[in-house]
Design a protein around this motif. Structure first.
Motif, PDB file in Angstrom:
ATOM      1  N   GLU A 141       0.807  -1.221   0.000  1.00 21.64           N
ATOM      2  CA  GLU A 141       0.000   0.000   0.000  1.00 21.64           C
ATOM      3  C   GLU A 141       0.833   1.260   0.000  1.00 21.64           C
ATOM      4  O   GLU A 141       1.769   1.401   0.791  1.00 21.64           O
ATOM      5  N   ASP A 142       0.521   2.165  -0.903  1.00 18.81           N
ATOM      6  CA  ASP A 142       1.145   3.488  -1.016  1.00 18.81           C
ATOM      7  C   ASP A 142       2.617   3.433  -1.350  1.00 18.81           C
ATOM      8  O   ASP A 142       3.320   4.441  -1.263  1.00 18.81           O
ATOM      9  N   CYS A 143       3.104   2.287  -1.744  1.00 19.29           N
ATOM     10  CA  CYS A 143       4.542   2.125  -1.898  1.00 19.29           C
ATOM     11  C   CYS A 143       4.896   1.588  -3.284  1.00 19.29           C
ATOM     12  O   CYS A 143       5.705   2.159  -3.987  1.00 19.29           O
ATOM     13  N   VAL A 178       5.160   3.670  -8.046  1.00 21.53           N
ATOM     14  CA  VAL A 178       6.531   3.297  -7.697  1.00 21.53           C
ATOM     15  C   VAL A 178       7.092   4.331  -6.733  1.00 21.53           C
ATOM     16  O   VAL A 178       7.582   5.376  -7.146  1.00 21.53           O
ATOM     17  N   ARG A 179       7.029   4.030  -5.438  1.00 20.74           N
ATOM     18  CA  ARG A 179       7.640   4.946  -4.466  1.00 20.74           C
ATOM     19  C   ARG A 179       8.888   4.320  -3.857  1.00 20.74           C
ATOM     20  O   ARG A 179       9.341   4.714  -2.796  1.00 20.74           O
ATOM     21  N   LEU A 180       9.406   3.305  -4.533  1.00 20.38           N
ATOM     22  CA  LEU A 180      10.645   2.668  -4.101  1.00 20.38           C
ATOM     23  C   LEU A 180      11.670   2.856  -5.186  1.00 20.38           C
ATOM     24  O   LEU A 180      11.321   3.063  -6.341  1.00 20.38           O
ATOM     25  N   LYS A 181      12.939   2.697  -4.841  1.00 21.04           N
ATOM     26  CA  LYS A 181      13.984   2.746  -5.863  1.00 21.04           C
ATOM     27  C   LYS A 181      14.288   1.306  -6.246  1.00 21.04           C
ATOM     28  O   LYS A 181      15.076   0.632  -5.588  1.00 21.04           O
ATOM     29  N   ILE A 182      13.641   0.848  -7.324  1.00 20.58           N
ATOM     30  CA  ILE A 182      13.859  -0.518  -7.777  1.00 20.58           C
ATOM     31  C   ILE A 182      15.137  -0.542  -8.602  1.00 20.58           C
ATOM     32  O   ILE A 182      15.375   0.343  -9.424  1.00 20.58           O
ATOM     33  N   PRO A 187      12.211   1.647 -12.665  1.00 22.37           N
ATOM     34  CA  PRO A 187      11.012   1.970 -13.435  1.00 22.37           C
ATOM     35  C   PRO A 187      10.259   3.111 -12.762  1.00 22.37           C
ATOM     36  O   PRO A 187      10.462   3.384 -11.574  1.00 22.37           O
ATOM     37  N   VAL A 188       9.400   3.767 -13.521  1.00 27.22           N
ATOM     38  CA  VAL A 188       8.508   4.772 -12.935  1.00 27.22           C
ATOM     39  C   VAL A 188       7.076   4.412 -13.268  1.00 27.22           C
ATOM     40  O   VAL A 188       6.824   3.468 -14.022  1.00 27.22           O
ATOM     41  N   GLU A 222      18.361  -1.104  -1.701  1.00 29.55           N
ATOM     42  CA  GLU A 222      18.920  -1.603  -0.440  1.00 29.55           C
ATOM     43  C   GLU A 222      18.840  -3.115  -0.348  1.00 29.55           C
ATOM     44  O   GLU A 222      18.837  -3.669   0.755  1.00 29.55           O
ATOM     45  N   ARG A 276      16.477  -5.079  -0.731  1.00 26.71           N
ATOM     46  CA  ARG A 276      15.238  -5.676  -0.231  1.00 26.71           C
ATOM     47  C   ARG A 276      14.523  -6.338  -1.408  1.00 26.71           C
ATOM     48  O   ARG A 276      14.509  -5.814  -2.509  1.00 26.71           O
ATOM     49  N   TYR A 314      11.068  -8.050  -3.119  1.00 24.08           N
ATOM     50  CA  TYR A 314       9.607  -8.084  -3.110  1.00 24.08           C
ATOM     51  C   TYR A 314       9.212  -9.111  -4.143  1.00 24.08           C
ATOM     52  O   TYR A 314       9.699  -9.075  -5.266  1.00 24.08           O
ATOM     53  N   GLN A 366       2.635   5.248 -22.052  1.00 21.84           N
ATOM     54  CA  GLN A 366       2.921   5.944 -20.798  1.00 21.84           C
ATOM     55  C   GLN A 366       2.647   7.440 -20.932  1.00 21.84           C
ATOM     56  O   GLN A 366       2.970   8.058 -21.939  1.00 21.84           O
ATOM     57  N   ASP A 397       4.566  11.247 -16.517  1.00 19.78           N
ATOM     58  CA  ASP A 397       5.109  10.158 -15.704  1.00 19.78           C
ATOM     59  C   ASP A 397       6.488   9.770 -16.208  1.00 19.78           C
ATOM     60  O   ASP A 397       7.390   9.467 -15.442  1.00 19.78           O
ATOM     61  N   PRO A 423      10.654  11.249 -10.491  1.00 21.03           N
ATOM     62  CA  PRO A 423      10.077   9.994 -10.007  1.00 21.03           C
ATOM     63  C   PRO A 423       9.519  10.168  -8.603  1.00 21.03           C
ATOM     64  O   PRO A 423       9.996  11.011  -7.846  1.00 21.03           O
ATOM     65  N   SER A 424       8.472   9.399  -8.251  1.00 22.23           N
ATOM     66  CA  SER A 424       7.835   9.586  -6.945  1.00 22.23           C
ATOM     67  C   SER A 424       8.551   8.843  -5.835  1.00 22.23           C
ATOM     68  O   SER A 424       7.984   8.596  -4.780  1.00 22.23           O
ATOM     69  N   ASN A 425       9.822   8.474  -6.056  1.00 22.99           N
ATOM     70  CA  ASN A 425      10.542   7.695  -5.049  1.00 22.99           C
ATOM     71  C   ASN A 425      11.739   8.472  -4.497  1.00 22.99           C
ATOM     72  O   ASN A 425      12.687   7.895  -3.998  1.00 22.99           O
ATOM     73  N   LEU A 450       8.066  11.763  -1.089  1.00 18.63           N
ATOM     74  CA  LEU A 450       7.171  10.677  -0.664  1.00 18.63           C
ATOM     75  C   LEU A 450       6.059  11.250   0.210  1.00 18.63           C
ATOM     76  O   LEU A 450       6.345  11.975   1.168  1.00 18.63           O
ATOM     77  N   LYS A 465      19.094   3.098   4.827  1.00 12.19           N
ATOM     78  CA  LYS A 465      18.520   1.742   4.757  1.00 12.19           C
ATOM     79  C   LYS A 465      17.162   1.711   5.455  1.00 12.19           C
ATOM     80  O   LYS A 465      16.198   1.159   4.938  1.00 12.19           O
ATOM     81  N   GLY A 524      14.102   4.048   4.006  1.00 11.82           N
ATOM     82  CA  GLY A 524      13.571   3.602   2.728  1.00 11.82           C
ATOM     83  C   GLY A 524      12.737   2.336   2.837  1.00 11.82           C
ATOM     84  O   GLY A 524      12.149   1.884   1.870  1.00 11.82           O
ATOM     85  N   PRO A 530       9.619   0.171   3.467  1.00 13.91           N
ATOM     86  CA  PRO A 530       8.178   0.457   3.488  1.00 13.91           C
ATOM     87  C   PRO A 530       7.536   0.192   4.858  1.00 13.91           C
ATOM     88  O   PRO A 530       6.636   0.915   5.260  1.00 13.91           O
ATOM     89  N   GLN A 577      -2.010   6.641   6.299  1.00 11.37           N
ATOM     90  CA  GLN A 577      -2.289   7.745   5.387  1.00 11.37           C
ATOM     91  C   GLN A 577      -3.767   7.805   5.075  1.00 11.37           C
ATOM     92  O   GLN A 577      -4.426   6.781   4.988  1.00 11.37           O
TER      93      GLN A 577
END
Lengths: 342, 162
Positions: free
Chosen positions: A177-179, A206-210, A246-247, A288, A290, A292, B16, B20, B25-27, B57, B128, B131, B133, B161
């Motif tokens: 969620e939200d991530c 995408v709110r993570l740095k993949i 990705p975005v 980092e 992690r 998923y 796309q 976007d 980027p939203s990260n 974020l 670490k 970031g 989640p 949220q």
């Protein structure tokens, strides 16, 4: 005086011994298939299918010509059995056929016996796994008072399926969620062993740095029942499908050719003893390290060799796919009409 | 002669949105640990570090923040996260108790080299953790990063949220 009998009588060249050789009648024309043995080596064995008749000859060659071989009967068996490695003593035979070749008596010279097992049922595919083995074999036995002489010949059985009537695609939205929200799609749920997995991963949020994404094929062998169930997971393939971040709105394609990997068809609850299932594991890894992931089962099946269609029919099918126009449809109809004429 | 050719054309995907594709980027999350300052005198001296955060974020209330924290605050944060979240919390740079013993040849825990090593380790730790989640759902993380001071008598809770 006490005569100490040893298990291997031929050491002392008392009496007579013999060599047994089993030969299939269609050995010249029958295809062989590669199959892994328990120690990982690959060997070739005759390939048989369910319902086929198994016929051949048993050649008994006397080791000392001139001497007689006394015996309590000669027979040949066709056996299909399951062996669980943790319970080696117990072989579960699901097919057991016997043909007597000779009544108790004696052989004065080398001899050949014919045998035929008609329309033998071979319901399961041969399988050598991590914790279980299913095998089929012919076993010829010369029964004797003290020790039998026997010879086994392993054969391999493949189970074939036809194109499934229903083969829906797999499409799902998953995420944190939200991530991170993704939608993954695979074009089918049932794939044959030489098929191609065509799919895509669509990024909704995408709110993570993949850093990297891969798709793994995982084989899970399940043995045992009830509280003693044991799963053995094995990652057969790792295939990177994306390198970089990705975005939102990006779509990553998947094209994974299965023919390059060593896999078996999906096997469900074989004789209530074991199952072999396959999963696609989609793995995303962030900056980092992690991980998923989302696992999804797919069904694998074995396709028989198809009867080759004519060139024009093949070409017409191909053009229809890429043009999708009425002219291509006409070409296909023409090719079909020509086929029927021939 | 080949078998029937498999259809390997790509599945259809929506084109796309250019915003976007080319927008930020939203990260985006950047955390710097810098400017070590030793405050106090004699035995009550301690070192604080500046923690600067920049992000887009939505889970962070402030898009930019700047606070000062000391090593024991980091230890507190790590303890809270280990207890309340399911995160496997990375280790902090060492406590260096031996550096606090007397009769050392150098400045002990106020040695420049040691402080720099510790600063780098704290920065790595925060990047670490912040970031992650699951860690982002913990009130203690947001208080540590963005509140003026750390209130160790707070009530632990999860951020939800709207």
């Amino acid at each position: 005086l006490h005569l100490h009998t040893l298990p291997v009588m031929s050491f002392f060249s008392f009496g007579q011994s013999a060599e047994i050789d089993i030969v299939l009648n269609d050995a010249e024309t029958r295809k062989k298939a590669e199959h892994k043995t328990e120690d990982g080596k690959k060997d070739k064995y005759f390939l048989l299918y369910d319902g086929e008749t198994v016929s051949g000859k048993v050649n008994v060659t006397l080791k000392n010509p001139g001497k007689r071989l006394e015996h309590q009967g000669i027979k040949i068996e066709f056996i299909g059995q399951i062996e669980l490695y943790y319970d080696r003593g117990n072989h579960h035979e699901f097919v057991s056929l016997v043909k007597d070749l000779a009544r108790p008596g004696e052989l004065t010279q080398s001899q050949t016996f014919d045998f035929e097992f008609i329309h033998v049922e071979k319901p399961y595919e041969s399988y050598t796994g991590q914790n279980v083995k299913l095998r089929y074999f012919l076993r010829a036995t010369i029964s004797r008072r003290l020790n039998d002489i026997s010879k086994e010949m392993d054969i391999v059985v493949h189970t074939l399926s036809t194109y499934p009537e229903l083969n829906s695609s797999i499409k799902m939205e998953v995420g944190i969620e939200d991530c991170l929200h993704i939608e993954f799609e695979y074009n089918k749920s049932k794939y044959h062993l030489k098929d191609v997995i065509v799919g895509k991963i669509y990024f909704l949020l995408v709110r993570l740095k993949i850093r990297h994404m891969e798709i793994d094929i995982v084989k899970r062998e399940t043995t045992g029942t009830g509280p003693n169930v044991y799963h053995e997971n094995d990652t057969i393939a790792k295939y990177e499908i994306m390198d970089g971040a990705p975005v939102r709105g990006e779509s990553i394609p998947i094209r994974l050719f299965l023919a390059g990997y060593e896999m078996t068809p999906t096997m469900k609850d074989i004789n209530k003893k074991y199952s072999v299932r396959y999963y696609l594991n989609l793995v995303l890894i962030d900056e980092e390290e992690r991980r998923y992931f989302k696992q999804q089962e797919i069904t694998l099946w074995r396709k028989g060799d198809i009867v080759r269609k004519s060139m024009s029919h093949q070409a017409a099918i191909a053009s229809q796919r890429f043009e999708g126009s009425s002219s291509a449809e006409k070409a296909l109809a023409q090719a079909q009409a020509k086929e029927q004429e021939q | 002669m080949a078998d029937t050719i498999a259809d390997t054309r790509r599945l259809f995907s929506k084109p796309q949105n250019l915003n976007d594709a080319y927008g930020p980027p939203s990260n985006f999350l950047e955390i710097d640990v810098s400017n070590p300052e030793t405050v106090g005198v004699g035995r009550t001296r301690f070192t604080t570090y500046e923690i600067r955060l920049k992000t887009n974020l939505p889970i962070f209330k402030l898009k930019e923040s700047r606070v000062r924290r000391r090593y024991s605050d980091f230890q507190w944060l790590r303890g809270e996260l280990e207890r309340d979240s399911k995160v496997v919390v990375p280790p902090l740079p060492g406590k260096a108790l031996f550096r606090q013993l007397p009769f050392r040849g150098d400045d002990g825990i106020f040695d420049d080299y040691f402080i720099e090593e510790r600063r780098a380790g704290l920065e790595q730790f925060l990047n670490k953790v912040a970031g992650h989640p699951l860690a982002q759902n913990e009130r203690c993380l947001h208080m540590f990063l963005q509140d003026e001071s750390v209130d160790k008598t707070y009530t632990p809770s999860k951020i939800r949220q709207a």
